[in-house]
Structure formats: structure tokens, C-alpha cells
Design a protein around this motif. Sequence first.
Motif, short mmCIF file in Angstrom:
data_model
loop_
_atom_site.label_atom_id
_atom_site.label_comp_id
_atom_site.label_asym_id
_atom_site.label_seq_id
_atom_site.Cartn_x
_atom_site.Cartn_y
_atom_site.Cartn_z
N GLN A 102 0.95 -1.19 -0.02
CA GLN A 102 0.09 -0.03 -0.01
C GLN A 102 0.82 1.18 0.03
O GLN A 102 1.92 1.29 0.45
CB GLN A 102 -0.91 0.16 1.39
N ARG A 104 0.84 5.68 0.31
CA ARG A 104 0.14 6.91 0.36
C ARG A 104 1.31 7.99 -0.20
O ARG A 104 2.28 8.22 0.43
CB ARG A 104 -0.32 7.30 1.93
N TYR A 132 -3.55 7.12 -3.29
CA TYR A 132 -3.54 6.35 -2.39
C TYR A 132 -3.73 4.94 -2.95
O TYR A 132 -4.86 4.47 -3.51
CB TYR A 132 -4.81 6.26 -1.34
N VAL A 135 -5.50 0.06 -1.97
CA VAL A 135 -6.47 -0.33 -0.80
C VAL A 135 -7.94 -0.03 -1.55
O VAL A 135 -7.97 1.12 -2.32
CB VAL A 135 -6.62 0.53 0.26
N ASN A 137 -10.69 -0.53 -0.36
CA ASN A 137 -11.92 -0.18 0.37
C ASN A 137 -12.32 1.31 0.51
O ASN A 137 -11.73 2.17 0.14
CB ASN A 137 -11.36 -0.36 1.90
N ARG A 139 -13.14 3.19 2.51
CA ARG A 139 -12.61 4.00 3.55
C ARG A 139 -11.28 4.84 3.16
O ARG A 139 -11.08 5.94 3.41
CB ARG A 139 -11.84 3.34 4.71
N ALA A 140 -10.65 4.46 2.05
CA ALA A 140 -9.57 5.03 1.51
C ALA A 140 -10.16 6.18 0.50
O ALA A 140 -9.50 7.44 0.63
CB ALA A 140 -8.80 4.21 0.42
N ASN A 290 -9.59 2.09 -10.31
CA ASN A 290 -8.92 0.69 -9.86
C ASN A 290 -8.25 -0.12 -10.97
O ASN A 290 -7.82 -1.14 -10.82
CB ASN A 290 -10.09 -0.12 -9.32
N THR A 301 -4.01 -3.23 -9.04
CA THR A 301 -3.86 -2.37 -7.74
C THR A 301 -5.02 -1.53 -7.72
O THR A 301 -4.82 -0.72 -8.50
CB THR A 301 -2.55 -1.78 -7.67
#
Length: 427
Positions: A102, A104, A132, A135, A137, A139-140, A290, A301
Motif C-alpha cells: 500500500q 500513500r 492512495y 486499497v 476499501n 475508507r480510502a 481501480n 492494484t
Amino acid sequence: MSKGFQAIRGMNDILPSEVMVWQHVEQVLKQAAKQYGYEEIRFPVLENTQLFKRTIGNETDIVNKEMYTFTDKNDEGVSLRPEGTAGCVRAGIQRGLLYNQQQRLWYLGPMFRRERPQRGRLRQFHQFGAEYLGVANPRADAELISLAHSIFKALNLLPHLRLEINSLGSQESRKAYNKVLIDYFNSHKSELDEDSLMRLERNNPLRILDSKNPAMKSLIQHAPTTESCMDEISTLHFTRVQEYLAAMNIEYTVNPYLVRGLDYYDHTAFEWISDELGAQGTVCGGGRYNTLVETLGGKPTPAVGFAMGLERLVDLLSQQQSNATLQSADIYCITIGEAAYLYALTLVQEIRQTFPQLTVMINQAEDKLKNQFKQADKSGAELALILGEEECQAGTVTIKELKNRNAEQTAIKATDLLAAIEKKITI
Ligand code: HAM
């Protein structure tokens, strides 16, 4: 008389009088990125043209008409970067940053688009971007929006911006939506302008939604929305993003026609928009992408990111009154004669070493005394240090508080100077 060389249209100089605001913005951006655990990445301004075509999309305005492209001496097509995501992802894949990891990341620098220059629209402009990677999700997505939110909060710009969000859904949903849109625009073909007709013919109806032509507005407003084609996973993803935003008290509106001007997006798309910037009101844009890493040859990824335009941020900031953050000098040193100047050099050096946070300027132009005082006032300094023959011989310094009209000049011993500065200036 010839006017001399002029800067290329749409490419601005940022002058000393403006640079303070820029530095303030840059400092806030870097601080926010650090707070959220994002690391800086730097990548070239020039990349292979194909990288941008593959990333941004052949049918986008950026690739179609706005890139600064040339053939290098080895016959390779190269282009100045029109945005940062392509180079960032290319670097991530090439340098092995993405495989099972991952990341950032953030970047800041000039981008180039040969658009028609107007307020807020330049040919060389600056972006701060955050990506980012790794991830999937929602949430990211919410984290990225929250990062942008905290930047605008730190700059006191939240009251001047609104957040619009939308979901393009998964690649499958997007494909289905594409088809529905093609049918819709085909049934209204006679109402389409030339650009839109071309986009329809090239099976790229999403770009029609992006049209800025007022004559197309009503047709776009009645077009089917992305929501009509969303699958269950896409809907859930978007619902979650909204739940997280609500939990963080981040206000937003859903704009079902927000599709963004680059082709790599799926799922969440968002923009921060101001009504105080004229026609170019979007200060920040981003969303999920994505499939891009895979498209560029990496292992699948998921990723999400945004970029904000610094010129538009600075424009917005410059309209606010709270802009008194401009830095000025703290101490201005005035000298009379060569001996006093030599004496001052060592003192100034000592002050700079002891108080690295202070801005200490010394008059270098051998101006007349009156002029030196004028320069000292102009520098915004709190204190003037005045050194003449007398001070030089007695080992003293004359101090004047420039912002206090009633204060007398006082002479102190040079050995007491550092202590006196500490007392008179809030460090
Ligand atoms: P973009 O919407 O093309 O997205 O640009 C982002 C921001 O850059 C805009 O909202 C605007 O503030 C600024 N900008 C764009 N073009 C100009 C221009 N000609 N003059 C001045 N400012 C401009 C991207 O570039 C994506 N790479 C964002 C992203 C990152 N998506 C995912 N990660």
C-alpha cells in the motif's frame, strides 16, 4: 523600442510579492500530507507520450488537443506532463512500489496543458496531488476527501467551497452506463453540438456529460444518471463513502452527472468547487481508478487520488482578507561607513546563527542614511540595528523599534545584543 522577450502565453511568473502566499499554501499542503502519513514522490516533467494516451484516454480533450508533444532526437514521442497520476503510477510500477504494497503518496509541481488561457486556466499550472494505492476499501476514498477537507480548513477556505461527489460504479457498471448513454444521445442526435456528435461517434458519451456548452445543458440534465446502471457492489461502495463523510461531518452533495474529464475513473468521483473563481471554479478533482495500474502493465492494484490546482487556490486565498500571513523581515541592519559594515557582518552572522527562525537583512547598497531607514520600514522589520563609526569604536549597537513611533533609539553593548533581541522580538 522592442518590448523584449515575453513569457509564453498562459505561463505565469510568480513574483516576489505573490510568492509568500504560494509558500504559505505549500507549507499547509505538506503539513497536511504529513499528518495523514503521505510520502512525497518526485517524477519527471517529461514522459513517453503513450503513457498519457493510455492513462488519460485518447478521446479526452487533454490528450486530443492540449498536450505539449514533440519527437525527441531518438524518434521517441515525448510530452510534458498534463497531470500527475500517470507519472506517479508509472514510477510506482517501474520502481516496485506497488507490488503487494500500500502506498500513500503526494506530489507537487508544474503541469502543462495547451488550453485557451483565461482566469484560472493556464498552460503551465501547478498541482498538489495525493494518491492512495493498494486499497480497494471505500475508507480510502473517504480518507482522501478528508485530506482535501483538512487542507481547505487549514487555509480557511471551507466557506468558499462545496464538495460534489458521484459514483461511476465498477467497470461493468460503467460499461452498461456507456451503452445507456449512447442510446439516449442517439435518440437526441439532432440536438448535439459538433464536439458531442464526434464523441458519440467515437463511443465516448461520458465526455458529452462533461460539455461546457450551455446549449447542451438541458439535454445533459435529462440524461440517465450513473445510478441507473450501478450494480450492488458499486452502490454499497458509494453508500459507505457517504457514511464515512457523514461521520466526519464533511458536507457534500451528490451530483449524478459528475464524470470528470479523464478516462481512468471508476466508482467514486469528486470535485471541490468555488463560485468565486469565475468559469474555472473547480479547485480540486479526483476519484477512484481501480484499473489504471493494470492498464499500465502492473499487477491489478486499486487506487484513489485527487489533485488540486495551486493557481486557483491562491486566487481564492488572495480574495480573502485574512491574508495577513505575509512574511517580512524581523531585523534590518543599517550601517554607515566601511568599518561599521565589517563590524555589522559579524554581528548579523551571529544573530542568524543564534536565531535561525528570524529574517535578518542588512543594507548592501550603501544607501544614504535616510534611504536606509526607508528600506528598513519597507522590509517590515521590528528592529533596526544602526551601526556607525561611534558604535564601532565603543563596541555598541544602536537599536530602534520601528513599529513603535514613540520609542527612543537606545545604545547597548554589542555583547548584550542577543539578549536584547530575545526580549524585544517574539521568537
Ligand atoms: P484534473 O481535474 O484534470 O484532474 O485537474 C485537477 C485540478 O488541477 C483542477 O481541479 C484544477 O484545479 C487544476 N487544473 C487543471 N487544469 C488546469 C489549468 N489549465 N490551469 C489551472 N489549473 C488547472 C487531474 O489532473 C487528476 N490527475 C486528478 C487525480 C489524481 N485523480 C486521481 N488522482
